[in-house]
Design a protein around this motif. Sequence first.
Motif, mmCIF file in Angstrom:
data_model
loop_
_atom_site.group_PDB
_atom_site.id
_atom_site.type_symbol
_atom_site.label_atom_id
_atom_site.label_comp_id
_atom_site.label_asym_id
_atom_site.label_seq_id
_atom_site.Cartn_x
_atom_site.Cartn_y
_atom_site.Cartn_z
ATOM 1 N N ALA A 1 -10.100 12.054 -2.508
ATOM 2 C CA ALA A 1 -9.289 11.171 -1.886
ATOM 3 C C ALA A 1 -9.850 9.778 -1.878
ATOM 4 C CB ALA A 1 -9.490 11.606 -0.152
ATOM 5 N N ASN A 2 -11.297 9.731 -2.163
ATOM 6 C CA ASN A 2 -11.723 8.410 -2.265
ATOM 7 C C ASN A 2 -11.489 7.878 -3.542
ATOM 8 O OD1 ASN A 2 -14.073 6.794 -3.493
ATOM 9 N ND2 ASN A 2 -14.618 6.883 -1.142
ATOM 10 N N ARG A 3 -11.444 8.320 -4.675
ATOM 11 C CA ARG A 3 -10.977 7.903 -5.744
ATOM 12 C C ARG A 3 -9.686 7.519 -5.891
ATOM 13 N NH1 ARG A 3 -14.400 5.323 -7.592
ATOM 14 N NH2 ARG A 3 -14.934 5.514 -5.580
ATOM 15 N N ALA A 4 -8.593 8.380 -5.286
ATOM 16 C CA ALA A 4 -7.395 8.047 -5.335
ATOM 17 C C ALA A 4 -7.003 6.827 -4.639
ATOM 18 C CB ALA A 4 -6.676 9.283 -4.608
ATOM 19 N N THR A 5 -7.727 6.681 -3.625
ATOM 20 C CA THR A 5 -7.439 5.508 -2.621
ATOM 21 C C THR A 5 -7.964 4.177 -3.254
ATOM 22 O OG1 THR A 5 -7.638 6.880 -0.863
ATOM 23 C CG2 THR A 5 -7.871 4.556 -0.418
ATOM 24 N N SER A 6 -9.102 4.417 -3.829
ATOM 25 C CA SER A 6 -9.644 3.174 -4.779
ATOM 26 C C SER A 6 -8.786 2.766 -5.776
ATOM 27 C CB SER A 6 -10.839 3.510 -5.411
ATOM 28 O OG SER A 6 -11.885 3.518 -4.202
ATOM 29 N N THR A 7 -8.197 3.962 -6.555
ATOM 30 C CA THR A 7 -7.242 3.558 -7.796
ATOM 31 C C THR A 7 -5.992 2.979 -7.195
ATOM 32 O OG1 THR A 7 -8.129 5.336 -8.928
ATOM 33 C CG2 THR A 7 -6.155 4.738 -9.582
ATOM 34 N N LEU A 8 -5.234 3.326 -6.014
ATOM 35 C CA LEU A 8 -4.203 2.834 -5.618
ATOM 36 C C LEU A 8 -4.579 1.403 -5.134
ATOM 37 C CD1 LEU A 8 -1.239 3.374 -4.648
ATOM 38 C CD2 LEU A 8 -2.476 3.812 -2.371
ATOM 39 N N ILE A 9 -5.632 0.842 -4.386
ATOM 40 C CA ILE A 9 -5.739 -0.489 -3.946
ATOM 41 C C ILE A 9 -5.987 -1.217 -5.260
ATOM 42 C CG2 ILE A 9 -7.397 -1.825 -2.878
ATOM 43 C CD1 ILE A 9 -7.854 0.540 -0.710
ATOM 44 N N ALA A 10 -6.755 -0.683 -6.245
ATOM 45 C CA ALA A 10 -6.969 -1.546 -7.399
ATOM 46 C C ALA A 10 -5.897 -1.909 -8.302
ATOM 47 C CB ALA A 10 -8.101 -0.940 -8.299
ATOM 48 N N THR A 11 -5.072 -0.569 -8.395
ATOM 49 C CA THR A 11 -3.707 -1.046 -9.141
ATOM 50 C C THR A 11 -2.660 -1.596 -8.731
ATOM 51 O OG1 THR A 11 -3.009 1.233 -8.573
ATOM 52 C CG2 THR A 11 -4.050 1.089 -10.553
ATOM 53 N N THR A 12 -2.677 -1.746 -7.197
ATOM 54 C CA THR A 12 -1.512 -2.593 -6.532
ATOM 55 C C THR A 12 -1.991 -3.878 -6.060
ATOM 56 O OG1 THR A 12 -2.189 -1.395 -4.603
ATOM 57 C CG2 THR A 12 -0.326 -0.376 -5.656
ATOM 58 N N PHE A 13 -3.231 -4.475 -6.280
ATOM 59 C CA PHE A 13 -3.847 -5.464 -5.660
ATOM 60 C C PHE A 13 -3.036 -6.882 -5.959
ATOM 61 C CE2 PHE A 13 -6.507 -9.380 -6.663
ATOM 62 C CZ PHE A 13 -6.893 -9.594 -5.263
ATOM 63 N N LEU A 14 -2.779 -7.069 -7.416
ATOM 64 C CA LEU A 14 -1.923 -8.169 -7.777
ATOM 65 C C LEU A 14 -0.801 -8.230 -7.330
ATOM 66 C CD1 LEU A 14 -3.101 -8.499 -11.401
ATOM 67 C CD2 LEU A 14 -3.890 -9.741 -9.547
ATOM 68 N N SER A 15 0.097 -7.190 -7.136
ATOM 69 C CA SER A 15 1.415 -6.934 -6.693
ATOM 70 C C SER A 15 1.426 -7.369 -5.242
ATOM 71 C CB SER A 15 1.852 -5.712 -6.753
ATOM 72 O OG SER A 15 2.044 -5.288 -8.157
ATOM 73 N N TRP A 16 0.544 -6.718 -4.400
ATOM 74 C CA TRP A 16 0.292 -6.989 -2.968
ATOM 75 C C TRP A 16 0.175 -8.623 -2.624
ATOM 76 C CZ3 TRP A 16 -1.296 -3.213 1.067
ATOM 77 C CH2 TRP A 16 -0.567 -1.817 0.752
ATOM 78 N N ALA A 17 -0.937 -8.954 -3.514
ATOM 79 C CA ALA A 17 -1.159 -10.519 -3.454
ATOM 80 C C ALA A 17 -0.264 -11.218 -3.730
ATOM 81 C CB ALA A 17 -2.632 -10.438 -4.181
ATOM 82 N N ARG A 18 0.396 -11.204 -4.665
ATOM 83 C CA ARG A 18 1.527 -12.107 -4.755
ATOM 84 C C ARG A 18 2.438 -12.052 -3.680
ATOM 85 N NH1 ARG A 18 2.236 -9.657 -10.082
ATOM 86 N NH2 ARG A 18 0.673 -10.542 -11.253
ATOM 87 N N ALA A 19 2.995 -10.716 -2.997
ATOM 88 C CA ALA A 19 3.866 -10.582 -2.093
ATOM 89 C C ALA A 19 3.341 -11.173 -0.810
ATOM 90 C CB ALA A 19 4.075 -8.966 -1.860
ATOM 91 N N MET A 20 2.045 -10.954 -0.403
ATOM 92 C CA MET A 20 1.733 -11.394 0.777
ATOM 93 C C MET A 20 0.606 -12.612 0.855
ATOM 94 S SD MET A 20 -0.607 -8.027 1.760
ATOM 95 C CE MET A 20 0.423 -7.700 2.944
ATOM 96 N N THR A 21 0.425 -13.285 -0.342
ATOM 97 C CA THR A 21 -0.740 -14.160 -0.774
ATOM 98 C C THR A 21 -1.966 -13.655 -0.522
ATOM 99 O OG1 THR A 21 -1.164 -15.074 1.594
ATOM 100 C CG2 THR A 21 0.817 -15.856 0.390
ATOM 101 N N TYR A 22 -2.913 -14.283 -1.221
ATOM 102 C CA TYR A 22 -4.290 -13.608 -1.227
ATOM 103 C C TYR A 22 -4.868 -13.469 0.265
ATOM 104 C CZ TYR A 22 -4.383 -13.690 -6.400
ATOM 105 O OH TYR A 22 -4.211 -13.436 -7.812
ATOM 106 N N ALA A 23 -4.583 -14.736 0.893
ATOM 107 C CA ALA A 23 -5.227 -14.738 2.246
ATOM 108 C C ALA A 23 -4.487 -13.641 3.188
ATOM 109 C CB ALA A 23 -4.952 -15.970 2.883
ATOM 110 N N GLY A 24 -3.416 -13.376 3.233
ATOM 111 C CA GLY A 24 -2.598 -12.469 3.600
ATOM 112 C C GLY A 24 -2.988 -11.040 3.395
#
Length: 122
Positions: free
Chosen positions: A61-84
């Motif tokens: 669960a720890n590794r899967a969550t870390s992978t999910l967050i790391a692989t979606t970082f740029l998409s989420w940051a673009r969608a909601m800004t880095y600050a968001g």
Amino acid sequence: GVALLFVGVAFSTSAPALAIVSIWAYMMAFSLGVGPGCWLVASEVFPLAIRAKAMALATVANRATSTLIATTFLSWARAMTYAGYFYFFACLAVFVWLALFFYLPETSGRSLEEMAAYFEEA
């Protein structure tokens, strides 16, 4: 959570020094607090009969969550800004802290048998 809030403020106000110090503070606090929690809780709460399986599940669960967050970082940051993005995780950290505070049982001074009895009652 507070350090993540300051990371969001740093991105909102274009303060790179604040971002660096805040990320450092978050990493330090996470490593001393919630970070090792998935292994700590599994090792103190689960009885010996299922502890190895619980530890394996916690690690996956720890590794899967870390992978999910790391692989979606740029998409989420673009969608909601880095600050968001960092504001979102600051709010999430507050909710996780509240859930742990109210629902995670105290294990200090309790035997595994007492913990098993506690979870059988709940």
